[in-house]
Design a protein around this motif. Structure first.
Motif, PDB file in Angstrom:
ATOM      1  N   GLY A  55       0.605   5.344 -21.481  1.00  0.00           N
ATOM      2  CA  GLY A  55       1.741   4.476 -21.175  1.00  0.00           C
ATOM      3  C   GLY A  55       1.277   3.090 -20.779  1.00  0.00           C
ATOM      4  O   GLY A  55       0.090   2.760 -20.850  1.00  0.00           O
ATOM      5  N   PHE A  56       2.245   2.259 -20.372  1.00  0.00           N
ATOM      6  CA  PHE A  56       1.972   0.849 -20.065  1.00  0.00           C
ATOM      7  C   PHE A  56       2.159   0.621 -18.566  1.00  0.00           C
ATOM      8  O   PHE A  56       3.266   0.727 -18.051  1.00  0.00           O
ATOM      9  CB  PHE A  56       2.922  -0.046 -20.857  1.00  0.00           C
ATOM     10  N   TRP A  57       1.072   0.273 -17.889  1.00  0.00           N
ATOM     11  CA  TRP A  57       1.138   0.192 -16.432  1.00  0.00           C
ATOM     12  C   TRP A  57       0.477  -1.058 -15.922  1.00  0.00           C
ATOM     13  O   TRP A  57      -0.513  -1.531 -16.467  1.00  0.00           O
ATOM     14  CB  TRP A  57       0.468   1.429 -15.811  1.00  0.00           C
ATOM     15  N   PHE A  58       0.999  -1.581 -14.840  1.00  0.00           N
ATOM     16  CA  PHE A  58       0.391  -2.729 -14.186  1.00  0.00           C
ATOM     17  C   PHE A  58       0.642  -2.586 -12.689  1.00  0.00           C
ATOM     18  O   PHE A  58       1.788  -2.454 -12.262  1.00  0.00           O
ATOM     19  CB  PHE A  58       1.002  -4.036 -14.707  1.00  0.00           C
ATOM     20  N   ALA A  59      -0.423  -2.592 -11.914  1.00  0.00           N
ATOM     21  CA  ALA A  59      -0.290  -2.405 -10.469  1.00  0.00           C
ATOM     22  C   ALA A  59       0.417  -3.606  -9.849  1.00  0.00           C
ATOM     23  O   ALA A  59       0.238  -4.737 -10.308  1.00  0.00           O
ATOM     24  CB  ALA A  59      -1.665  -2.240  -9.844  1.00  0.00           C
ATOM     25  N   PRO A  60       1.208  -3.378  -8.805  1.00  0.00           N
ATOM     26  CA  PRO A  60       1.805  -4.506  -8.074  1.00  0.00           C
ATOM     27  C   PRO A  60       0.694  -5.463  -7.657  1.00  0.00           C
ATOM     28  O   PRO A  60      -0.345  -5.038  -7.162  1.00  0.00           O
ATOM     29  CB  PRO A  60       2.451  -3.847  -6.851  1.00  0.00           C
ATOM     30  N   THR A  61       0.930  -6.753  -7.907  1.00  0.00           N
ATOM     31  CA  THR A  61      -0.135  -7.739  -7.719  1.00  0.00           C
ATOM     32  C   THR A  61       0.400  -8.950  -6.972  1.00  0.00           C
ATOM     33  O   THR A  61       1.512  -9.412  -7.246  1.00  0.00           O
ATOM     34  CB  THR A  61      -0.663  -8.195  -9.104  1.00  0.00           C
ATOM     35  N   ILE A  62      -0.392  -9.445  -6.024  1.00  0.00           N
ATOM     36  CA  ILE A  62      -0.032 -10.712  -5.390  1.00  0.00           C
ATOM     37  C   ILE A  62      -1.175 -11.702  -5.548  1.00  0.00           C
ATOM     38  O   ILE A  62      -2.339 -11.336  -5.594  1.00  0.00           O
ATOM     39  CB  ILE A  62       0.342 -10.560  -3.897  1.00  0.00           C
ATOM     40  N   PHE A  63      -0.796 -12.960  -5.657  1.00  0.00           N
ATOM     41  CA  PHE A  63      -1.773 -14.049  -5.729  1.00  0.00           C
ATOM     42  C   PHE A  63      -1.553 -14.958  -4.525  1.00  0.00           C
ATOM     43  O   PHE A  63      -0.439 -15.428  -4.289  1.00  0.00           O
ATOM     44  CB  PHE A  63      -1.566 -14.885  -6.987  1.00  0.00           C
ATOM     45  N   GLY A  82       0.810  -1.217   0.000  1.00  0.00           N
ATOM     46  CA  GLY A  82       0.000   0.000   0.000  1.00  0.00           C
ATOM     47  C   GLY A  82       0.841   1.265   0.000  1.00  0.00           C
ATOM     48  O   GLY A  82       0.354   2.343  -0.334  1.00  0.00           O
ATOM     49  N   THR A  83       2.110   1.145   0.366  1.00  0.00           N
ATOM     50  CA  THR A  83       2.970   2.337   0.408  1.00  0.00           C
ATOM     51  C   THR A  83       3.826   2.471  -0.846  1.00  0.00           C
ATOM     52  O   THR A  83       4.568   3.434  -0.970  1.00  0.00           O
ATOM     53  CB  THR A  83       3.912   2.300   1.633  1.00  0.00           C
ATOM     54  N   LEU A  84       3.759   1.501  -1.758  1.00  0.00           N
ATOM     55  CA  LEU A  84       4.566   1.602  -2.979  1.00  0.00           C
ATOM     56  C   LEU A  84       3.982   2.678  -3.880  1.00  0.00           C
ATOM     57  O   LEU A  84       2.772   2.739  -4.100  1.00  0.00           O
ATOM     58  CB  LEU A  84       4.585   0.265  -3.740  1.00  0.00           C
ATOM     59  N   ARG A  85       4.845   3.511  -4.406  1.00  0.00           N
ATOM     60  CA  ARG A  85       4.383   4.579  -5.296  1.00  0.00           C
ATOM     61  C   ARG A  85       4.638   4.169  -6.743  1.00  0.00           C
ATOM     62  O   ARG A  85       5.775   3.966  -7.161  1.00  0.00           O
ATOM     63  CB  ARG A  85       5.103   5.876  -4.961  1.00  0.00           C
ATOM     64  N   VAL A  86       3.548   4.019  -7.477  1.00  0.00           N
ATOM     65  CA  VAL A  86       3.635   3.616  -8.879  1.00  0.00           C
ATOM     66  C   VAL A  86       3.432   4.858  -9.734  1.00  0.00           C
ATOM     67  O   VAL A  86       2.476   5.599  -9.515  1.00  0.00           O
ATOM     68  CB  VAL A  86       2.547   2.574  -9.219  1.00  0.00           C
ATOM     69  N   GLY A  87       4.327   5.104 -10.680  1.00  0.00           N
ATOM     70  CA  GLY A  87       4.111   6.266 -11.534  1.00  0.00           C
ATOM     71  C   GLY A  87       5.342   6.686 -12.290  1.00  0.00           C
ATOM     72  O   GLY A  87       6.206   5.851 -12.576  1.00  0.00           O
ATOM     73  N   ASP A  88       5.405   7.979 -12.585  1.00  0.00           N
ATOM     74  CA  ASP A  88       6.437   8.557 -13.439  1.00  0.00           C
ATOM     75  C   ASP A  88       7.828   8.029 -13.100  1.00  0.00           C
ATOM     76  O   ASP A  88       8.347   8.269 -12.019  1.00  0.00           O
ATOM     77  CB  ASP A  88       6.410  10.089 -13.271  1.00  0.00           C
ATOM     78  N   PRO A  89       8.453   7.313 -14.016  1.00  0.00           N
ATOM     79  CA  PRO A  89       9.780   6.757 -13.740  1.00  0.00           C
ATOM     80  C   PRO A  89      10.818   7.820 -13.414  1.00  0.00           C
ATOM     81  O   PRO A  89      11.779   7.534 -12.695  1.00  0.00           O
ATOM     82  CB  PRO A  89      10.154   6.052 -15.058  1.00  0.00           C
ATOM     83  N   LEU A  90      10.619   9.024 -13.916  1.00  0.00           N
ATOM     84  CA  LEU A  90      11.616  10.065 -13.667  1.00  0.00           C
ATOM     85  C   LEU A  90      11.415  10.753 -12.325  1.00  0.00           C
ATOM     86  O   LEU A  90      12.236  11.566 -11.907  1.00  0.00           O
ATOM     87  CB  LEU A  90      11.590  11.090 -14.806  1.00  0.00           C
ATOM     88  N   ASP A  91      10.317  10.431 -11.630  1.00  0.00           N
ATOM     89  CA  ASP A  91      10.079  11.031 -10.318  1.00  0.00           C
ATOM     90  C   ASP A  91      10.935  10.323  -9.273  1.00  0.00           C
ATOM     91  O   ASP A  91      10.931   9.097  -9.180  1.00  0.00           O
ATOM     92  CB  ASP A  91       8.593  10.931  -9.961  1.00  0.00           C
ATOM     93  N   LYS A  92      11.645  11.113  -8.474  1.00  0.00           N
ATOM     94  CA  LYS A  92      12.585  10.513  -7.514  1.00  0.00           C
ATOM     95  C   LYS A  92      11.880   9.741  -6.406  1.00  0.00           C
ATOM     96  O   LYS A  92      12.507   8.981  -5.682  1.00  0.00           O
ATOM     97  CB  LYS A  92      13.469  11.601  -6.902  1.00  0.00           C
ATOM     98  N   ASN A  93      10.583   9.940  -6.243  1.00  0.00           N
ATOM     99  CA  ASN A  93       9.857   9.207  -5.207  1.00  0.00           C
ATOM    100  C   ASN A  93       9.203   7.935  -5.723  1.00  0.00           C
ATOM    101  O   ASN A  93       8.559   7.220  -4.965  1.00  0.00           O
ATOM    102  CB  ASN A  93       8.766  10.111  -4.611  1.00  0.00           C
TER     103      ASN A  93
END
Lengths: 516, 286
Positions: free
Chosen positions: A367-375, A316-327
C-alpha cells in the motif's frame, strides 16, 4: 503490550455487496462505457476492488443529453416541494446505508473508518437534508422572487472526500432545480456508484443524476460540453485555471474550489493542549488530503519550543495503519502518484534546510504510506511553506507580533482557510478581520457544516459551497437573460404551485379563497 | 471683444495626482460633429501598472474604513458632482452632441446613482452576510469582504453615467479601482477625477486611465495584483482573450453588458466584488 497497543479491531467488509464491475450511470441505468475500463484499488493494500467503466466523449454526450431531457421534461416542471421530498429521501437512504458507505469509502480512499463513519457520511446525509428543505424556499436564497435554475450542471470532484464532495455538489444543484452529470475522481469512484444505487432506490426520475467515471479526459469533455450551463469543480488550482480558461467566452456559470496553504496561528495566550489537538486535526485529519488543511503552523516565538515538544509527544500516539481498523488515526495515502509528490516535496523541504521529524512508526509493507511528518526551521521562501503538499506534512514557522503573523499568513497566492488559537476574543476577531481567507476557524479547525459557506479567496477559487450562498451558485435571478425563456416560465409556475396545496381540488378552493 | 477661453489640459488620474502618460502620448478627442475638443492622455502599460500599484497601496485604508465613513465619502462625491452639474452638462453636450436636456438627464442619473450606492456602504453586509446555525457549539458568521483591486473597462457609449455605474458599486464594499474610461468620450471621466480629488476619497482609491481600452486591458487582465476584472464596457474588445488571460491568476471576471440596461444599478454589482468570509468560533460547554 504498552498502553498504546491495541488488538486489531477492523470493521467488517462483509456488509458490502459490491459488483465486480461498474458501468456508467446514465439516464437511470448502468451502461457499459465505450473506453477501456480501469481498476479501482485499495490504497492500503493495493488490492483490486472493482473494475470501473471509462466514459468516452460520446458517453459524456449521452449523459448530458439525458440530463437535458430530464431537466426539460420532468425536473424543471416538478414543484420545489416535490424536489425537496426526493432529496429528503436521499438523505434518509444515506443514513440507512451509512455503515456500508463508510466501509466502502475507507476501502476505496484509504481514510480511517472513524473519519468516514463519524465525519464524511454523517455530513453527506446532513448536506442532503439541509438542501432538501431549501428546494421549496428559493425565494429566500437572496436572488429575489422566483429565481430560476441554470439547467444542466457538470460537476467534477476530487478523491479526498469522495462521497462528501458529491453531496456538496449534487444536493444544492438538485434543490435549485438543475439536473447533474457528475464525474468522481479516477481513484475513488466506488461510493459515487453506490450513490447511483441510492438514486435508483429513491425513485429519482431518470436522468436527473448521471454519474460518469473516467480520468481527466472525461472530466475535460464534460466541462467543455456545449450543452452544459453550470460547471462546479473541486480540485487542484492548475486544473481550475485550465477550466477557467476553457470556459472563457461561454455563459457557463463557474464555481471553483481549489488548493490552499492554510495558516494555523498559535498565539502565546492560547490554550496549548487544545491548540496541539487542533494542529493535529488541522494537518493529519484525512492524511492531510484536505484543501483547507492547516499545513503552515505559525507559532509565537516564545512558545515555539514548548508547542513543538508537545506536538511531538502527541504525534507519538497517532496510530497509522489499516483504514478499516477502528483505532486507526491516520490511514493510507490515496495513490502512488500522490505518495510520490509528498515524498518529493518533503525531500525538497529537507534540502532547503527544514528539520524533518516523524514519530517512530511501523508502516505496512504493502500500500501507500507516509508517516506523519513535521518540519521545523522552515523559511517562508521554502517550497514546503509555499506549495500545497496535500499530505500529512506540517511546516512550522514562528512569529513575534500579531502583525507579523498576519503578514506571514497572507503571504500566499492561496486564501482558503486559516486557524487562530488564543484565549483573547478581541485578538481573535481583529486577526480574523485581517486574514485573507474564506474560512477561519478560531480555537478549532476543519469543521464543516451544510449551513456554513465554504470557499476561497484569491487562487483558492471562487464561489461558495454550503449555506444559501452555495444554493445561489446554482440559481439565476428571474429577470436575468435566459437561454430558454420557456423553461424559466415553467420553473416560476412550479414555484407558485408549490406554495399552494398540492391536490387539485384543494388548490381550487385556495384560489376561490383568494378571490374573496 | 470677446474673451479668449482658457482651455483645460486633460491628464490621467493616478494615486490622487494628475500625471501625463509616461509614454508622452496623446490622442485627439473630437466632438460629435468632428471638431477638435482636446488632446487626452493615451495611457501606456506603465501607466496601467502605476495605477494598480496606487490602487493596491490605497486598499488597506479604504477597505478598513467603516461602512458609515465610506458611505459619507461617497455621498460627498455626489454633493460635489451636483455643484459642477453645469460643467458636466456642457461637456456632454459638446462631446456627445446631445441636447442640453439629455445631457442634464445623464448627469442627474449619475448623481442619483452615486447616492443610491453610497447608501449601501453600511448595509450590504447585513443583506449579503448571515449567521449560520451549525450543528455544534460554534458561533458561525459569514460576512462579505472587498475582493481587492478591481480593474474596470467602463461602458464606452456614455460620458458619465456609464463610468459612474461601473465605478461606484465597486467602491461601496471597500475595493479600490483602476478604470479605463470611454475611449471616444473621455473628458467627463477626467472632470470626474477633479471631483474626486477635491472630495474626501483618498488618493489611489480611484484611478482613471484614458486611451485605448484594447491596448490597456490586456495588461490589467494579466496583472497578478488585480483581483477582479469588470469587462462591463469591453463588449467591442476581444474580451474572450481577456478572460483567458485573467484565468491565470483566477481573477474574478465579469462579462460585458450591452444595451440600455448595461451596468444598471443593483446590489449584485456591489456583492460581485466581495468575498464571503466565514468565521467559526468555539462556544464553551457550560
Amino acid at each position: 503490550m504498552s498502553f498504546l497497543e491495541y488488538a486489531p479491531a477492523p470493521e467488517s467488509t462483509a456488509l458490502l455487496n459490491l459488483q465486480s464491475e461498474y458501468g456508467l450511470f446514465i439516464d437511470g441505468e448502468f451502461t457499459a462505457g465505450s473506453d477501456p475500463t480501469f481498476a479501482t484499488i485499495s490504497p492500503a493494500t493495493e488490492k483490486h476492488i472493482a473494475t470501473i467503466a471509462s466514459a468516452s466523449a460520446g458517453d459524456v454526450d449521452a449523459a448530458v443529453k439525458a440530463a437535458r431531457a430530464a431537466y426539460d421534461t420532468t425536473w424543471s416542471r416538478l414543484s420545489g416541494r416535490d424536489r425537496g421530498k426526493y432529496l429528503f429521501r436521499i438523505a434518509r437512504l444515506v443514513q440507512e446505508r451509512a455503515r456500508e458507505l463508510a466501509v466502502a469509502e475507507s476501502l476505496d480512499n484509504g481514510k480511517p473508518i472513524k473519519e468516514s463513519r463519524d465525519v464524511d457520511i454523517p455530513l453527506v446525509a446532513a448536506w442532503f437534508f439541509y438542501y432538501a428543505g431549501w428546494a421549496d424556499k428559493l425565494d429566500h436564497a437572496g436572488l429575489g422572487a422566483n429565481p430560476r435554475a441554470l439547467g444542466v450542471a457538470a460537476q467534477v470532484i476530487p478523491w479526498n472526500f469522495p462521497l462528501l464532495m458529491l453531496a456538496w455538489k449534487i444536493a444544492p444543484a438538485l434543490a435549485a432545480g438543475n439536473t447533474v452529470v457528475l464525474k468522481p475522481a479516477e481513484t475513488t469512484p466506488l461510493t459515487a456508484l453506490l450513490f447511483a444505487e441510492i438514486v435508483q432506490q429513491a425513485g429519482l426520475p431518470a436522468g436527473v443524476v448521471n454519474i460518469i467515471t473516467g480520468a481527466g479526459e472525461t472530466g475535460r469533455a464534460l466541462v467543455n460540453h456545449p450543452d452544459v450551463n453550470k460547471v462546479a469543480f473541486t480540485g487542484s488550482t492548475s486544473v481550475g485555471r485550465e477550466i477557467a480558461r476553457s470556459l472563457a467566452g461561454t455563459s457557463k456559470k463557474l464555481t471553483l474550489e481549489l488548493g490552499g496553504k492554510g495558516a494555523n496561528i498559535v498565539f502565546d495566550d492560547a490554550p496549548i493542549d487544545q491548540a496541539v489537538e487542533g494542529i493535529v486535526r488541522g494537518i493529519f485529519f484525512n492524511q492531510g488530503h484536505v484543501c483547507c488543511a492547516g499545513s503552515r503552523l505559525l507559532v509565537q516565538e516564545n512558545i515555539h519550543d514548548e508547542v513543538v515538544e508537545r506536538l511531538k509527544v502527541r504525534l507519538g500516539t497517532l496510530r497509522v495503519g489499516d483504514p478499516l481498523d477502528k483505532n486507526t488515526d491516520v490511514g493510507a495515502i490515496n495513490s502512488a502518484e500522490q505518495l510520490q509528490r509528498i515524498r518529493q516535496l518533503s525531500d525538497i523541504g529537507e534540502a532547503e534546510g527544514g528539520e524533518r521529524w516523524s514519530p517512530a512508526c511501523e508502516l505496512p509493507s504493502e500500500g501507500f504510506w507516509f508517516a506523519p511528518t513535521i518540519f521545523t526551521n522552515v523559511a517562508t521562501s521554502s517550497r514546503i511553506a509555499r506549495d500545497e503538499i496535500f499530505g500529512p506534512v506540517l511546516s512550522i514557522l514562528s512569529f513575534r507580533t500579531p502583525a507579523e503573523a498576519i503578514a506571514k499568513a497572507n503571504n500566499t497566492p492561496y486564501g482558503l482557510s486559516a486557524g487562530i488559537w488564543s484565549d483573547k476574543g478581541s485578538k481573535i476577531l481583529a486577526v480574523a478581520d485581517k486574514l485573507r481567507a474564506g474560512v477561519i476557524w478560531a480555537n478549532t479547525f476543519n469543521q464543516f457544516d451544510p449551513a456554513s459557506p465554504f470557499g476561497g479567496y484569491k487562487e483558492s477559487g471562487y464561489g461558495r459551497e454550503g449555506g444559501k450562498q452555495g444554493l445561489a451558485a446554482y440559481l439565476a435571478p428571474a429577470s436575468s437573460a435566459s437561454a430558454s425563456v420557456a423553461s424559466a416560465s415553467v420553473a416560476s409556475a412550479s414555484v407558485t404551485s408549490a406554495s399552494v396545496p398540492a391536490s387539485s381540488s384543494r388548490s381550487v378552493r385556495a384560489s376561490k379563497g383568494g378571490k374573496k | 471683444m470677446s474673451r479668449l477661453a482658457v482651455l483645460k489640459t486633460y491628464k490621467l488620474y493616478i494615486g490622487g495626482k494628475f500625471p501625463r502618460s509616461e509614454s508622452g502620448r496623446v490622442y485627439e478627442v473630437l466632438s460629435a460633429s468632428g471638431d477638435f475638443l482636446a488632446n487626452a492622455a493615451k495611457a501606456s502599460r506603465k501607466d496601467a501598472r502605476d495605477a494598480v500599484v496606487a490602487a493596491r497601496s490605497a486598499l488597506s485604508g479604504w477597505s478598513k474604513a467603516t461602512g458609515y465613513n465610506r458611505g459619507q465619502v461617497l455621498y460627498r462625491i455626489a454633493e460635489l458632482l451636483e455643484g459642477r452639474r453645469a460643467q458636466f452638462i456642457d461637456e456632454i453636450v459638446s462631446a456627445e452632441g446631445v441636447s442640453a436636456a439629455a445631457a442634464a438627464a445623464q448627469v442627474d442619473e449619475a448623481i442619483d446613482r452615486w447616492i443610491w450606492y453610497a447608501g449601501w456602504a453600511d448595509k450590504y453586509v447585513q443583506v449579503a452576510g448571515n449567521a449560520n446555525a451549525v450543528s455544534g457549539p460554534f458561533f458561525n458568521l459569514s460576512v462579505p469582504e472587498p475582493t481587492g483591486v478591481v480593474a474596470v473597462i467602463a461602458p464606452q457609449d456614455s460620458s458619465l453615467v456609464g463610468l459612474v455605474s461601473a465605478v461606484a458599486p465597486a467602491l461601496v464594499a471597500g475595493n479600490t479601482v483602476v478604470v479605463v474610461a470611454s475611449e471616444r468620450l473621455p473628458l467627463s471621466a477626467i472632470s470626474l477625477s477633479e471631483v474626486l480629488v477635491t472630495s474626501d476619497v483618498p488618493g489611489g482609491v480611484v484611478n482613471i486611465l484614458t486611451g485605448s481600452p484594447a491596448e490597456i486591458a490586456p495588461w490589467l487582465a494579466s496583472h497578478a495584483d488585480v483581483n477582479a476584472l469588470d469587462l462591463v464596457g469591453a463588449g467591442s474588445l476581444d474580451w474572450v482573450s481577456l478572460q483567458i488571460a485573467a484565468a491565470e491568476t483566477l481573477m474574478r471576471v465579469f462579462a460585458p453588458e450591452n444595451g440600455a440596461d448595461a451596468a444598471a444599478p443593483s446590489l449584485a454589482r456591489v456583492t460581485q466584488f466581495t468575498e464571503t468570509k466565514t468565521v467559526w468560533h468555539t462556544k464553551s460547554l457550560l
